[in-house]
Design a protein around this motif. Structure first.
Motif, short mmCIF file in Angstrom:
data_model
loop_
_atom_site.label_atom_id
_atom_site.label_comp_id
_atom_site.label_asym_id
_atom_site.label_seq_id
_atom_site.Cartn_x
_atom_site.Cartn_y
_atom_site.Cartn_z
N ALA A 200 -43.88 4.28 48.43
CA ALA A 200 -45.11 4.51 47.44
C ALA A 200 -46.46 4.51 48.28
CB ALA A 200 -45.17 3.47 46.45
N ALA A 201 -46.50 3.68 49.09
CA ALA A 201 -47.73 3.30 50.06
C ALA A 201 -47.69 4.79 51.00
CB ALA A 201 -47.58 2.01 50.81
N LEU A 202 -46.69 5.15 51.32
CA LEU A 202 -46.86 6.37 52.21
C LEU A 202 -47.65 7.47 51.30
CD1 LEU A 202 -45.58 7.95 54.74
CD2 LEU A 202 -43.89 8.75 53.19
N LEU A 203 -47.16 7.64 50.21
CA LEU A 203 -47.55 8.79 49.20
C LEU A 203 -48.83 8.60 48.54
CD1 LEU A 203 -44.17 9.92 47.51
CD2 LEU A 203 -45.28 10.80 49.66
N GLY A 204 -49.54 7.23 48.70
CA GLY A 204 -50.71 6.75 48.30
C GLY A 204 -50.75 6.56 46.72
N LEU A 205 -49.23 6.13 46.31
CA LEU A 205 -49.00 5.94 44.77
C LEU A 205 -49.00 4.26 44.36
CD1 LEU A 205 -46.35 8.57 44.27
CD2 LEU A 205 -48.75 8.74 43.57
N ASP A 206 -49.25 3.65 45.60
CA ASP A 206 -48.78 2.17 45.54
C ASP A 206 -49.66 1.55 44.40
OD1 ASP A 206 -50.67 2.97 47.48
OD2 ASP A 206 -51.00 0.98 48.40
N ALA A 207 -50.88 2.07 44.11
CA ALA A 207 -51.75 1.37 43.13
C ALA A 207 -51.53 2.13 41.78
CB ALA A 207 -53.39 1.76 43.57
N ASP A 208 -50.71 3.01 41.46
CA ASP A 208 -50.48 3.76 40.38
C ASP A 208 -49.21 3.09 39.58
OD1 ASP A 208 -49.52 5.48 38.40
OD2 ASP A 208 -49.97 7.23 39.48
N GLU A 209 -49.40 2.60 38.36
CA GLU A 209 -48.57 1.85 37.69
C GLU A 209 -47.15 2.51 37.83
OE1 GLU A 209 -49.60 0.87 33.80
OE2 GLU A 209 -50.05 2.78 33.05
N PRO B 13 -33.82 1.19 48.34
CA PRO B 13 -33.95 -0.11 47.62
C PRO B 13 -35.39 -0.47 47.55
CG PRO B 13 -32.84 0.05 49.93
CD PRO B 13 -33.31 1.39 49.38
N ALA B 14 -35.65 -1.41 46.84
CA ALA B 14 -36.99 -1.64 46.26
C ALA B 14 -38.08 -1.99 47.34
CB ALA B 14 -36.78 -3.08 45.45
N GLU B 15 -37.68 -2.59 48.54
CA GLU B 15 -38.71 -2.73 49.48
C GLU B 15 -38.86 -1.35 49.94
OE1 GLU B 15 -34.64 -3.55 51.20
OE2 GLU B 15 -35.67 -4.16 49.41
N ARG B 16 -38.11 -0.48 50.25
CA ARG B 16 -38.14 0.62 50.71
C ARG B 16 -39.07 1.49 49.92
NH1 ARG B 16 -36.00 1.39 55.68
NH2 ARG B 16 -37.82 2.84 56.04
N LEU B 17 -38.84 1.36 48.48
CA LEU B 17 -39.62 2.20 47.54
C LEU B 17 -41.12 1.71 47.55
CD1 LEU B 17 -38.70 4.20 45.03
CD2 LEU B 17 -38.87 2.10 43.73
N GLY C 32 -46.38 4.55 40.03
CA GLY C 32 -45.88 5.00 41.26
C GLY C 32 -44.60 4.85 41.66
N PRO C 33 -43.89 3.96 41.38
CA PRO C 33 -42.48 3.77 41.75
C PRO C 33 -41.60 4.97 41.04
CG PRO C 33 -43.15 1.60 41.28
CD PRO C 33 -44.37 2.66 40.89
N ALA C 34 -42.12 5.45 39.74
CA ALA C 34 -41.20 6.50 39.13
C ALA C 34 -41.15 7.81 39.72
CB ALA C 34 -41.54 6.37 37.66
N HIS C 35 -42.73 7.89 40.22
CA HIS C 35 -42.91 9.18 40.80
C HIS C 35 -42.19 9.39 42.31
CE1 HIS C 35 -45.91 10.41 37.81
NE2 HIS C 35 -46.75 9.40 38.33
N VAL C 36 -42.01 8.18 42.76
CA VAL C 36 -41.44 8.13 44.28
C VAL C 36 -39.87 8.32 43.86
CG1 VAL C 36 -41.01 6.76 46.17
CG2 VAL C 36 -43.07 6.62 45.42
N ALA C 37 -39.48 7.73 42.89
CA ALA C 37 -37.86 7.60 42.73
C ALA C 37 -37.67 9.26 42.47
CB ALA C 37 -37.70 6.91 41.70
N ARG C 38 -38.51 9.98 41.56
CA ARG C 38 -38.25 11.35 41.30
C ARG C 38 -38.14 12.23 42.39
NH1 ARG C 38 -41.93 10.29 36.33
NH2 ARG C 38 -40.34 9.63 34.77
N ALA C 39 -39.26 11.96 43.38
CA ALA C 39 -39.41 12.60 44.40
C ALA C 39 -38.37 12.53 45.44
CB ALA C 39 -40.67 12.49 45.27
N TRP C 40 -37.84 11.39 45.56
CA TRP C 40 -36.66 11.28 46.43
C TRP C 40 -35.47 11.72 45.86
CZ3 TRP C 40 -35.72 9.21 51.06
CH2 TRP C 40 -34.65 9.18 51.17
#
Length: 496
Positions: free
Chosen positions: A61-70, A53-57, A72-80
């Protein structure tokens, strides 16, 4: 499909599984997936398709240090998705009677694959990495490109096949080019051209060049997705060039104006190299070679490894070497020699080089290549064949090059026989046609150095004499010499 029917690609040399496994663990996408699996722990609520879900995404992203990357959500979704696809995360769906009001429909938790990844051996790591790679390839096959540029098929299956072909071409470029094997990168326009330009088209049309440009841009998006898997090392296309192609640019700024120039053939120095790099640069990593090779073998392609011939016969070695690149051939020979005692190894090679069959000239050329790596211990074996009609010439060359004394001079008959044999091997290596510049120079040099060359050459008792003389008539630039070669070829065939 029999072994003879299977398509074959040149051999590659791979690191040990332990080194490949370390590379896999260090790849950004798998390391992110493993961190997400540990984060999932005993349970994370997920959507109907197992997505976060969006809030967990945002939390991930914060866990992976990608929260500042525009992105970041796409990188997290692919890793998930990789974590789920590789078994690092298990997803248990709720029953219909337990559907949640927050829109979630299941619970994700750390899977058995996470334990295998952290405590297993190299084979476990590579198996998990390859499973995750399949998920990444599916993502990369049909990326979200916005408005399609019109060249590539959007059907998922066709797009996946196209990406497989791209990686296959990159594999061939890597296996066939010593510079790429050593770590050089392939300009993206060159790879795109290999997918679009019809075979034999020396001067691509404007329409074909435009297609190359479009494919290059679409490959750029795919490779950006694949790079975190560790399959490729990738330097993306300059965004300004992407915008030009997307806008339909077809002037001098067109990235595919001349794929040869993009390969650096007309560029020099650091500035030229930097300009080429703006169009994108890519290469398969050792991990990528491993993965693409596995996919090829599963599809029925014979994709040998350097070292496969180490325990094979000398005949098998000499038969296979012409299909190897220079570096791969040298490594293969060294591994084969390392398992045998000299001069016995030299005797095996010489025995395998004999014969009058069509492949024999190439075996003898490969034998010379192998013997060039043999030390002086092989002298007795080479002296034993000095009187051999097939091998006496190459034995004299070997002994003379190493400074041995008492090497008898070859007869004129032996010199001409070795010349025809060498040319026959060269012709076989080139597969016919008009001949390479190297072959043309060799032919011209032979004729210029030997007065009355063709008057003597047609008499050579070699199965390929007529074929060699006919080829010489095609490649020699002098019309009179070419006519003499045709006449000699006719006389050689009539004599038989």
């Amino acid at each position: 499909m029999t072994g003879a029917d299977r398509p074959t690609v040149p051999p590659v040399r791979l690191p040990a599984d332990a080194e490949l496994a370390r590379d896999a663990l260090a790849s950004p996408l798998l390391s992110r997936a493993a961190r997400l699996a540990r984060w999932a722990g005993e349970g994370v609520r997920v959507g109907a398709g197992g997505e976060l879900p969006a809030e967990r995404l945002e939390e991930a992203a914060a866990l992976l240090g990608l929260d500042a990357d525009e992105d970041g959500p796409a990188h997290v979704a692919r890793a998930w998705r990789l974590a789920v696809g590789a078994g690092l995360v298990d997803v248990a769906e709720d029953g219909a009677e337990n559907s949640a009001e927050d829109g979630t429909a299941g619970t994700a938790s750390a899977g058995a694959g996470l334990g295998r990844l952290t405590r297993g051996g190299p084979a476990d790591v590579l198996e998990i990495w390859r499973a995750g790679l399949e998920t990444a390839l599916a993502d990369a096959a049909v990326p979200d490109l916005g408005e399609p540029l019109g060249t590539l098929d959007r059907d998922p299956e066709a797009a996946a096949d196209f990406l497989d072909d791209v990686l296959g071409n990159l594999y061939l470029l890597t296996a066939g080019d010593p510079a790429v094997t050593a770590g050089a990168m392939v300009p993206l326009p060159v790879l795109a051209a290999s997918m679009v330009v019809p075979e034999g088209m020396a001067h691509p049309t404007d329409a074909v060049l435009k297609d190359v440009s479009v494919v290059m841009v679409e490959l750029d998006e795919r490779f950006r997705i694949l790079a975190p898997t560790g399959v490729i090392a990738y330097r993306p296309v300059d965004t300004a060039l992407v915008e030009e192609v997307a806008a339909g640019a077809s002037d001098a700024g067109d990235p595919a104006s001349d794929p040869a120039e993009e390969n650096g053939e007309q560029s020099g120095g650091e500035d030229g190299e930097e300009e080429v790099a703006r169009y994108g640069m890519v290469r398969l990593t050792p991990l990528g070679l491993y993965a693409v090779r596995r996919r090829m073998t599963e599809a029925g392609v014979a994709a040998p490894l350097v070292g496969d011939l180490a325990e094979e016969s000398a005949e098998a070695l000499l038969t296979a070497l012409p299909g190897h690149g220079e570096e791969a051939a040298r490594a293969e020979i060294e591994l084969w020699l390392a398992r045998r005692a000299l001069p016995d190894a030299a005797r095996e090679l010489l025995a395998a080089a004999r014969g009058d069959d069509g492949d024999a000239p190439r075996r003898r050329l490969a034998c010379q290549q192998a013997l060039s790596l043999v030390g002086v211990e092989a002298e007795p074996a080479l002296r034993e064949v000095l009187d051999d009609g097939h091998l006496g010439g190459l034995a004299r060359v070997w002994l003379s090059e190493r400074g041995f004394r008492d090497v008898p001079a070859p007869s004129e008959e032996m010199v001409f026989w070795l010349t025809v044999d060498t040319l026959a091997a060269q012709l076989a290596a080139e597969g016919g046609g008009d001949g390479s510049a190297e072959l043309r120079d060799l032919v011209r040099g032979l004729v210029d150095q030997h007065s009355g060359f063709f008057d003597k050459a047609w008499r050579v008792d070699h199965p390929a004499t007529g074929e060699v003389l006919e080829a010489m008539s095609r490649v020699h630039p002098d019309r009179k010499a070419a006519k003499d070669a045709r006449r000699a070829a006719y006389r050689a065939r009539s004599r038989g």
